[in-house]
Design an enzyme around this catalytic site. Sequence first.
Site, PDB file in Angstrom:
ATOM      1  N   SER A 166       0.815  -1.221   0.000  1.00 37.20           N
ATOM      2  CA  SER A 166       0.000   0.000   0.000  1.00 37.20           C
ATOM      3  C   SER A 166       0.846   1.267   0.000  1.00 37.20           C
ATOM      4  O   SER A 166       0.319   2.364  -0.133  1.00 37.20           O
ATOM      5  CB  SER A 166      -0.915   0.022   1.229  1.00 37.20           C
ATOM      6  OG  SER A 166      -1.791  -1.064   1.205  1.00 37.20           O
ATOM      7  N   CYS A 167       2.141   1.123   0.167  1.00 44.52           N
ATOM      8  CA  CYS A 167       3.055   2.270   0.281  1.00 44.52           C
ATOM      9  C   CYS A 167       3.747   2.539  -1.054  1.00 44.52           C
ATOM     10  O   CYS A 167       4.412   1.662  -1.613  1.00 44.52           O
ATOM     11  CB  CYS A 167       4.091   1.972   1.358  1.00 44.52           C
ATOM     12  SG  CYS A 167       5.433   3.169   1.461  1.00 44.52           S
TER      13      CYS A 167
END
Length: 139
Positions: A10-11
């Site tokens: 998600s980063c």
Amino acid sequence: MSVTIFHNPSCGTSRNTLALIRHAGIEPNVVDYLKTPPSKEQLRELLAQMGISVRDLLRQKGTPYGELGLGDPKWTDEQLLDFIQQHPILMNRPVVRTELGTRLCRPSEAVLEILPVGPLPPFTKEDGEVVRDTGVRRS
């Protein structure tokens, strides 16, 4: 050659770092540390290899850091490691380990200094920024 990335899909920084490693022709061991957090012993090992403190590894943004009061100096390193075990999102990312060293790769192009390959052609990050590799590596 063995390369491991402690990754959060998600980063954006983590995704760019993984893409840079693959751009170098390396398929790393990808550890989704939110699903499979490193043990306290593994964390101690990574911290020693990076030469940073537990506090340097803590992520504040988007985590329960503030709610837990982790900025308070009363917390020992062992307690902070316990918090990371309970809330893996507190571990800043990505952490990459290669034969040339281990480091927290923020910004993502910091991974270049520990990739065991020659200079890479330019790489374009998700946001359109172009990374140019100088070829400088740890020795």
